[in-house]
Design a protein around this motif. Structure first.
Motif, PDB file in Angstrom:
ATOM      1  N   TRP A 233       0.841  -1.195   0.000  1.00  0.00           N
ATOM      2  CA  TRP A 233       0.000   0.000   0.000  1.00  0.00           C
ATOM      3  C   TRP A 233       0.883   1.255   0.000  1.00  0.00           C
ATOM      4  N   LYS A 234       0.438   2.290  -0.690  1.00  0.00           N
ATOM      5  CA  LYS A 234       1.219   3.529  -0.815  1.00  0.00           C
ATOM      6  C   LYS A 234       0.544   4.723  -0.161  1.00  0.00           C
ATOM      7  N   SER A 235      -0.782   4.794  -0.235  1.00  0.00           N
ATOM      8  CA  SER A 235      -1.493   5.967   0.278  1.00  0.00           C
ATOM      9  C   SER A 235      -2.824   5.552   0.893  1.00  0.00           C
ATOM     10  N   ALA A 236      -3.292   6.381   1.815  1.00  0.00           N
ATOM     11  CA  ALA A 236      -4.605   6.180   2.428  1.00  0.00           C
ATOM     12  C   ALA A 236      -5.209   7.545   2.715  1.00  0.00           C
ATOM     13  N   ALA A 237      -6.503   7.656   2.532  1.00  0.00           N
ATOM     14  CA  ALA A 237      -7.196   8.918   2.808  1.00  0.00           C
ATOM     15  C   ALA A 237      -8.568   8.601   3.373  1.00  0.00           C
ATOM     16  N   GLY A 238      -9.035   9.448   4.273  1.00  0.00           N
ATOM     17  CA  GLY A 238     -10.330   9.203   4.880  1.00  0.00           C
ATOM     18  C   GLY A 238     -10.984  10.468   5.382  1.00  0.00           C
ATOM     19  N   GLY A 239     -12.219  10.332   5.708  1.00  0.00           N
ATOM     20  CA  GLY A 239     -13.034  11.400   6.279  1.00  0.00           C
ATOM     21  C   GLY A 239     -14.350  10.789   6.707  1.00  0.00           C
ATOM     22  N   LEU A 240     -15.114  11.500   7.463  1.00  0.00           N
ATOM     23  CA  LEU A 240     -16.397  11.000   7.942  1.00  0.00           C
ATOM     24  C   LEU A 240     -16.227   9.694   8.722  1.00  0.00           C
ATOM     25  N   GLU A 241     -15.230   9.669   9.588  1.00  0.00           N
ATOM     26  CA  GLU A 241     -15.039   8.551  10.498  1.00  0.00           C
ATOM     27  C   GLU A 241     -15.360   9.056  11.900  1.00  0.00           C
ATOM     28  N   PHE A 242     -16.217   8.370  12.601  1.00  0.00           N
ATOM     29  CA  PHE A 242     -16.627   8.881  13.910  1.00  0.00           C
ATOM     30  C   PHE A 242     -17.025   7.728  14.821  1.00  0.00           C
ATOM     31  N   GLY A 243     -17.020   8.045  16.106  1.00  0.00           N
ATOM     32  CA  GLY A 243     -17.418   7.067  17.107  1.00  0.00           C
ATOM     33  C   GLY A 243     -17.918   7.765  18.350  1.00  0.00           C
ATOM     34  N   ALA A 244     -18.730   7.077  19.126  1.00  0.00           N
ATOM     35  CA  ALA A 244     -19.277   7.633  20.361  1.00  0.00           C
ATOM     36  C   ALA A 244     -19.631   6.495  21.301  1.00  0.00           C
ATOM     37  N   ARG A 245     -19.534   6.761  22.606  1.00  0.00           N
ATOM     38  CA  ARG A 245     -19.917   5.760  23.600  1.00  0.00           C
ATOM     39  C   ARG A 245     -20.449   6.442  24.850  1.00  0.00           C
ATOM     40  N   ILE A 246     -21.445   5.837  25.458  1.00  0.00           N
ATOM     41  CA  ILE A 246     -21.969   6.256  26.756  1.00  0.00           C
ATOM     42  C   ILE A 246     -21.854   5.058  27.687  1.00  0.00           C
ATOM     43  N   SER A 247     -21.172   5.256  28.806  1.00  0.00           N
ATOM     44  CA  SER A 247     -20.930   4.155  29.730  1.00  0.00           C
ATOM     45  C   SER A 247     -21.317   4.586  31.133  1.00  0.00           C
ATOM     46  N   SER A 248     -21.979   3.693  31.871  1.00  0.00           N
ATOM     47  CA  SER A 248     -22.381   4.006  33.233  1.00  0.00           C
ATOM     48  C   SER A 248     -22.648   2.723  34.005  1.00  0.00           C
ATOM     49  N   ASN A 249     -22.240   2.716  35.280  1.00  0.00           N
ATOM     50  CA  ASN A 249     -22.585   1.561  36.100  1.00  0.00           C
ATOM     51  C   ASN A 249     -24.079   1.525  36.418  1.00  0.00           C
ATOM     52  N   VAL A 250     -24.766   2.664  36.279  1.00  0.00           N
ATOM     53  CA  VAL A 250     -26.224   2.665  36.440  1.00  0.00           C
ATOM     54  C   VAL A 250     -26.883   1.837  35.343  1.00  0.00           C
ATOM     55  N   LEU A 251     -26.301   1.882  34.130  1.00  0.00           N
ATOM     56  CA  LEU A 251     -26.885   1.174  33.002  1.00  0.00           C
ATOM     57  C   LEU A 251     -26.731  -0.336  33.112  1.00  0.00           C
ATOM     58  N   GLU A 252     -26.028  -0.815  34.129  1.00  0.00           N
ATOM     59  CA  GLU A 252     -25.964  -2.243  34.358  1.00  0.00           C
ATOM     60  C   GLU A 252     -27.269  -2.772  34.948  1.00  0.00           C
TER      61      GLU A 252
ATOM     62  N   LEU B 230     -29.647   6.517  41.383  1.00  0.00           N
ATOM     63  CA  LEU B 230     -28.660   7.262  40.611  1.00  0.00           C
ATOM     64  C   LEU B 230     -27.494   7.765  41.444  1.00  0.00           C
ATOM     65  N   SER B 231     -27.650   7.783  42.775  1.00  0.00           N
ATOM     66  CA  SER B 231     -26.590   8.302  43.639  1.00  0.00           C
ATOM     67  C   SER B 231     -25.384   7.369  43.634  1.00  0.00           C
ATOM     68  N   ASN B 232     -24.209   7.980  43.835  1.00  0.00           N
ATOM     69  CA  ASN B 232     -22.947   7.236  43.871  1.00  0.00           C
ATOM     70  C   ASN B 232     -22.759   6.406  42.601  1.00  0.00           C
ATOM     71  N   SER B 233     -23.150   7.002  41.481  1.00  0.00           N
ATOM     72  CA  SER B 233     -23.015   6.343  40.182  1.00  0.00           C
ATOM     73  C   SER B 233     -22.194   7.222  39.264  1.00  0.00           C
ATOM     74  N   SER B 234     -21.565   6.606  38.284  1.00  0.00           N
ATOM     75  CA  SER B 234     -20.715   7.336  37.346  1.00  0.00           C
ATOM     76  C   SER B 234     -21.286   7.238  35.938  1.00  0.00           C
ATOM     77  N   LEU B 235     -20.974   8.235  35.137  1.00  0.00           N
ATOM     78  CA  LEU B 235     -21.399   8.292  33.744  1.00  0.00           C
ATOM     79  C   LEU B 235     -20.259   8.858  32.919  1.00  0.00           C
ATOM     80  N   ALA B 236     -19.934   8.220  31.802  1.00  0.00           N
ATOM     81  CA  ALA B 236     -18.867   8.689  30.910  1.00  0.00           C
ATOM     82  C   ALA B 236     -19.384   8.757  29.492  1.00  0.00           C
ATOM     83  N   ILE B 237     -19.065   9.848  28.813  1.00  0.00           N
ATOM     84  CA  ILE B 237     -19.445  10.048  27.416  1.00  0.00           C
ATOM     85  C   ILE B 237     -18.190  10.411  26.632  1.00  0.00           C
ATOM     86  N   ASN B 238     -17.961   9.729  25.520  1.00  0.00           N
ATOM     87  CA  ASN B 238     -16.820  10.011  24.658  1.00  0.00           C
ATOM     88  C   ASN B 238     -17.282  10.054  23.217  1.00  0.00           C
ATOM     89  N   ALA B 239     -16.727  10.980  22.454  1.00  0.00           N
ATOM     90  CA  ALA B 239     -17.040  11.073  21.028  1.00  0.00           C
ATOM     91  C   ALA B 239     -15.814  11.591  20.279  1.00  0.00           C
TER      92      ALA B 239
END
Length: 455
Positions: A27-46, A77-86
């Motif tokens: 391979w010689k070259s690579a190009a990209g765009g419109l690549e994305f990701g997201a996650r929501i994580s929480s021990n409450v959601l267990e 909901l008390s003493n619970s954590s929530l994480a969001i990444n994008a």
């Protein structure tokens, strides 16, 4: 990410710019765009009952909840954590020339974290709750009377309280927040990486270095420390809805006006890494990423008022999203602020990875990462393993296991359609597919490649 190659390795291991186990060697070259990701994580959601409410699997309606129901909800909901990444990659490219590799990527990063103590959650959900009012030296009732807080108040007096008096407001808020931690950051990264492959007999050593220019749009952090309550925020006016609405005369034209629309944070980051490759057999990798810091120009918040009249900013307390948004607004908690410039470390991360080829149609790979869990966005430890299947030239599937910190184990899986080891690629991956056989899952997330070309 031990499987990443070309520009995809930026931020993980720049040594893999010249090593791409999922691509053809030529391979010689690579190009990209419109690549994305997201996650929501929480021990409450267990919890299954939380998902029952989110998906409408139960018949309870918050509009008819009793006070006891709301108290149970606060306890949940008390003493619970929530994480969001994008992350959004808007432009990226890589070039390989003989034993050298070069890449550039332009990426938006957003992350938010929240851990809610009991008093904080009661305040956001129930407003003037007894848990909060009991912290005041005196109460103010709806009739304007002031009642000393000596523990002898009746339930009726407590229910009629609309505020309180405390002459050390910062200390009061520190007690209200308790173990609560709130924070988010949003910045753009311009990353450039350079790598070289060295042939050493039967092995090939890939080494790489990358640097990043970071431009910050917003930052907010609140937590109790050994020195007391620490609250700091920096927000670009270009992303301030109220400021945008105030532009009745069109876009700003003077230089001083334009400056207020620029970033409120600048920083830098450095990543170094290497890969030892046993050609067509296996590989091992190591890297150190996120060496650097951000300088934010913002405000240090405080509460300079003895009278506290509270109105919860949460319009719909049965919505976890509305609670988080209300909690992340500085105006929810603070009344005054002083200008401050603050250096915030990125938090260096150490990565170890490797993989092995199993025949012509399968790859096995694993990675471990270690960072400082005290910093926003860091899990402390991350472990992952993946199996990649390529039964035909145009199709690729993967499945694995991952575990972040104290969170439960996840099962990521994905599919990719491609024209071969070179050519057009698109695909999607779910960060946890356990919802297929469980009534609850601690994480909801995905990654998608909408447009990518390798030639």
């Amino acid at each position: 990410m031990s499987l990443s190659g070309d520009y995809r390795s930026l931020g993980w291991n720049p040594g893999q710019l010249t090593f791409s186990p999922l691509l053809a060697d030529e391979w010689k070259s690579a190009a990209g765009g419109l690549e994305f990701g997201a996650r929501i994580s929480s021990n409450v959601l267990e919890r299954e009952d939380v998902w029952d409410g989110i998906l409408g699997r139960n018949t309870d309606e918050s509009a008819i909840w009793s006070q006891e129901d709301w108290s149970d909800y606060v306890e949940l909901l008390s003493n619970s954590s929530l994480a969001i990444n994008a992350d959004v990659v808007s432009a990226a490219s890589a070039k390989r020339w003989r034993s050298w590799g070069f890449a550039y990527s332009n990426t938006q990063h957003f992350q938010a974290e929240a851990f809610f103590g009991g008093n904080t959650m009661a305040l956001l959900v129930q407003g003037n709750s007894p848990q909060w009012l009991s912290l005041f030296d005196a109460f103010i009732t709806a009739t304007g009377d002031t009642i000393a807080n000596d523990g002898s108040q009746t339930a009726e007096e407590m229910s009629n309280a609309i505020g309180g008096i405390n002459f050390d407001a910062d200390a009061l808020l520190s007690e209200v927040l308790g173990d609560t931690r709130l924070g988010f950051s949003w910045y753009r990264s311009h990353c450039i990486g350079l790598a070289k492959a060295w042939e050493l007999g039967d092995v090939i050593l890939h080494t790489g270095l990358s640097g990043r220019l970071l431009l910050g749009n917003g930052y907010f952090a609140v937590q109790n420390t050994e020195e007391g309550l620490d609250a700091f925020g920096a927000f670009s006016n270009g992303f301030n809805v109220a400021r945008i609405a105030a532009l009745t005369n069109g876009l700003p034209t003077e230089f001083d006006q334009v400056r207020t629309w620029g970033p409120v944070g600048q920083g830098w980051g450095i990543d170094v890494g290497g890969v030892v490759e046993w050609k067509d057999m296996a590989w091992a990798s190591a890297s150190v990423t996120d060496i650097g810091s951000m300088e934010w120009r913002g405000e240090s918040y405080s509460v300079n008022s003895a009278l506290m009249n509270w109105n919860s900013p949460v319009a719909n307390p049965s919505s976890i999203a509305n609670i988080v948004i209300g909690a992340m607004d500085p105006g929810t908690w603070f009344e005054e602020a002083d200008y401050e410039i603050r250096q915030v470390p990125l938090g260096a991360t150490f990565h170890l990875g490797g993989g092995v080829y199993v025949g012509d149609f399968m790859l096995l790979a694993a990675e471990a990462a270690f960072d400082n869990p005290e910093l926003m966005g860091n899990a402390g430890t991350r472990f992952g393993a993946s199996a990649i299947f390529r039964p035909v030239r145009f199709f690729q599937a993967d499945i694995g296991l991952s575990k972040w910190g104290d969170e439960t184990t996840r099962v990521p899986a994905g599919l990719m359609v491609k024209t071969g080891k070179k050519g057009f690629e698109c695909g999607i991956q779910a960060t946890d597919i356990q919802a297929l056989w469980r009534l609850s899952q601690p994480e909801v997330g995905f990654r998608m490649v909408a447009m990518r070309w390798v030639w």
